[in-house]
Design a protein around this motif. Structure first.
Motif, PDB file in Angstrom:
ATOM      1  N   ARG A  69       5.655  -2.772  -9.891  1.00 47.48           N
ATOM      2  CA  ARG A  69       4.632  -1.874  -9.346  1.00 47.48           C
ATOM      3  C   ARG A  69       5.040  -1.325  -7.976  1.00 47.48           C
ATOM      4  N   ASN A  70       5.590  -2.180  -7.128  1.00 49.39           N
ATOM      5  CA  ASN A  70       5.960  -1.725  -5.783  1.00 49.39           C
ATOM      6  C   ASN A  70       7.134  -0.749  -5.815  1.00 49.39           C
TER       7      ASN A  70
ATOM      8  N   PRO B 116       0.836  -1.213   0.000  1.00 52.33           N
ATOM      9  CA  PRO B 116       0.000   0.000   0.000  1.00 52.33           C
ATOM     10  C   PRO B 116       0.867   1.257   0.000  1.00 52.33           C
ATOM     11  N   ASP B 117       0.316   2.346  -0.496  1.00 48.86           N
ATOM     12  CA  ASP B 117       1.048   3.612  -0.508  1.00 48.86           C
ATOM     13  C   ASP B 117       1.478   4.022   0.899  1.00 48.86           C
ATOM     14  N   SER B 118       0.659   3.673   1.888  1.00 46.57           N
ATOM     15  CA  SER B 118       0.920   4.129   3.255  1.00 46.57           C
ATOM     16  C   SER B 118       2.143   3.486   3.883  1.00 46.57           C
TER      17      SER B 118
ATOM     18  N   THR C 115       5.600   2.452  -6.516  1.00 45.94           N
ATOM     19  CA  THR C 115       4.970   2.972  -5.298  1.00 45.94           C
ATOM     20  C   THR C 115       5.988   3.704  -4.435  1.00 45.94           C
ATOM     21  N   LEU C 116       7.174   3.120  -4.326  1.00 43.39           N
ATOM     22  CA  LEU C 116       8.251   3.753  -3.571  1.00 43.39           C
ATOM     23  C   LEU C 116       8.656   5.076  -4.212  1.00 43.39           C
ATOM     24  N   THR C 117       8.783   5.088  -5.524  1.00 39.56           N
ATOM     25  CA  THR C 117       9.160   6.306  -6.232  1.00 39.56           C
ATOM     26  C   THR C 117       8.115   7.406  -6.042  1.00 39.56           C
ATOM     27  N   CYS C 118       6.848   7.015  -6.082  1.00 42.92           N
ATOM     28  CA  CYS C 118       5.774   7.998  -5.879  1.00 42.92           C
ATOM     29  C   CYS C 118       5.803   8.567  -4.465  1.00 42.92           C
ATOM     30  N   ALA C 119       6.257   7.764  -3.488  1.00 38.23           N
ATOM     31  CA  ALA C 119       6.354   8.252  -2.111  1.00 38.23           C
ATOM     32  C   ALA C 119       7.394   9.365  -2.008  1.00 38.23           C
TER      33      ALA C 119
ATOM     34  N   PRO D   4       5.401   6.332   4.286  1.00 41.23           N
ATOM     35  CA  PRO D   4       4.740   7.590   4.660  1.00 41.23           C
ATOM     36  C   PRO D   4       5.716   8.751   4.806  1.00 41.23           C
TER      37      PRO D   4
ATOM     38  N   ARG E 103       5.812  12.483  -3.491  1.00 44.81           N
ATOM     39  CA  ARG E 103       4.919  13.179  -2.557  1.00 44.81           C
ATOM     40  C   ARG E 103       5.731  13.966  -1.527  1.00 44.81           C
TER      41      ARG E 103
END
Length: 439
Positions: A322-323, A292-294, A326-330, A297, A333
């Motif tokens: 995909r994961n 999950p994205d969370s 997700t890390l890159t998108c974190a 954080p 953010r």
């Protein structure tokens, strides 16, 4: 007649003796025992290593208890050298109907009472519901000892979270696969009032390090109990937080934001690990593959300085990386959170080792070299570099990438170096910014 002179003796400085003994590995007791026979100055230092850690678990645990009690009663000073205690029943690996070893070992209660100088305690594979009153009290008194700075609870069943909330002396707490006792669960609303005497006033000594894994309901109940006026343990100012990502189930998903709201502001070091513990065995294949994205954080940790990531390639390669995205998108953010980040160090380790017997057949045919090549040439590294070179990360100094293939079939060093070189070539913008890309 010429006089006979005895040879000149040379006494080594104690600091040098200690350095020699300290260089010997603790898992080599025979060498330590031999060094302890040299003289009393050598003996004292070897005791520190030989008796520093005591493990009482299945096997000949009862025999070790008898031997340890005899040693402590004949030479009480040895208790001062014992700093680490591991007690485990391996209850979850027992066949149905088989009793844990400590049921027939009453000496364990006496031994715990003799260990007054412990600093680090690990309790594992224990069902609190089947403990005798005497042993349950002994474990509680053990954890409540003011000398205990580190406490690790693993694979525990039916534990009351309120037992922990007055342990303000603990600096490091690990809660791994711990299930709450139903009568004390937050789901039943029965965790108040604390069945403990009011503590004496103490100086504010908050918990510094917290590690959590597969303990969602326990963690929610624990945080609810912390709201009691009788609670003295302070987790709102921890500086180090570690989460294991296996079995990040619904209970953990609910408890995770509660925990971050409670202590996220003070965290300086955040670690995400997917190490291969035995607890992984009950993870259903595919259920927890997508992170999950969370789980990352970063944008909720305003004082974050160090990030440590140790992830299995099983997670990173699923669904076309995909994961990893997700890390890159974190990080993306975090770069848009509004204030410059305090982040200085990122350590990223990828584990290529087997962690589950269920996928043994797959791993036997695993071409680690091909995975290294695929992982190190993906476009995600370019995207990650473009994000981290932004002005939002003015303090970033080090970005380390390592590959753990120690238990795989032989992987040439050149191939690992080539994979790291591929990553470096794609993070050229970050290098030009002055960030050290290692190792």
């Amino acid at each position: 007649m010429p006089s006979c002179k005895s040879p000149t003796s040379f006494i080594l400085p104690q600091e040098l003796i200690d350095r020699i003994i300290d260089s010997v590995e603790e898992d080599d007791p025979l060498d330590l025992q031999s060094l302890g026979l040299v003289s009393s100055s050598w003996y004292r230092r070897t005791r520190y290593h030989l008796f520093r850690k005591v493990e009482l678990s299945d096997g000949d645990a009862q025999g070790r208890c008898v031997q340890l009690e005899s040693l402590l009663q004949s030479n009480s000073v040895l208790a001062k050298y014992i700093k680490v205690l591991y007690v485990g029943a391996q209850l979850k690996s027992h066949e149905e109907g088989e009793d844990p070893w400590f049921w027939s070992c009453p000496k364990l209660v006496d031994i715990i009472a003799l260990l007054a100088y412990l600093e680090y305690v690990v309790l594992a594979d224990i069902d609190w519901e089947v403990l005798s009153p005497a042993l349950g009290a002994a474990f509680y008194n053990l954890m409540a000892s003011p000398n205990i700075g580190s406490l690790h609870l693993a694979a525990m069943d039916n534990m009351d979270p309120s037992l922990l909330v007055q342990f303000h002396h603990i600096k490091s707490l690990a809660i791994e696969d711990v299930e709450v006792s139903p009568p004390h669960s937050v789901l039943t609303g029965s965790c108040f009032p604390l069945n403990l005497p009011s503590p004496a006033p103490t100086a504010d000594q908050p918990l510094q390090s917290l590690k959590v894994a597969k303990c969602g309901e326990f963690l929610k109940t624990f945080m609810t109990c912390l709201k009691s006026s009788q609670a003295t343990l302070n987790i709102s100012r921890i500086t180090e937080l570690t989460v294991w990502v296996y079995t990040f189930d619904e209970d953990m998903m609910e408890a995770w934001p509660m925990l971050l709201n409670l202590c996220g502001f003070t965290i300086k070091t955040f670690s995400v690990k997917q190490t291969p513990p035995s607890l992984q065995d009950d993870t259903e294949s595919g259920t927890y593959w997508i992170l999950p994205d969370s789980i990352f954080p970063f944008d909720h940790l305003p004082n974050l300085e160090h990030i440590h990531l140790h992830l299995s390639y099983y997670y990173l390669f699923v669904d076309n990386f995909r994961n990893f995205m997700t890390l890159t998108c974190a990080f993306d953010r975090l770069s848009q959170s509004g204030a410059p980040s305090n982040l200085t160090t990122i350590n990223f380790s990828v584990d290529f080792n087997k962690w589950n017997d269920d996928i043994e057949a797959e791993e036997e045919g695993l071409d680690v070299e091909s995975y290294l090549d695929a992982f190190s040439t993906g476009e995600t590294w370019v995207a990650l570099s473009d994000i981290l070179k932004r002005s939002s990360f003015p303090k970033l100094q080090v970005f380390n990438v390592t590959f753990d293939t120690s238990f795989c079939a032989d992987v040439p060093v050149e191939r690992r170096r080539s994979a790291v070189a591929n990553i470096h070539s794609q993070m050229d913008g970050l290098i030009k910014k002055g960030v050290i890309i290692g190792p």
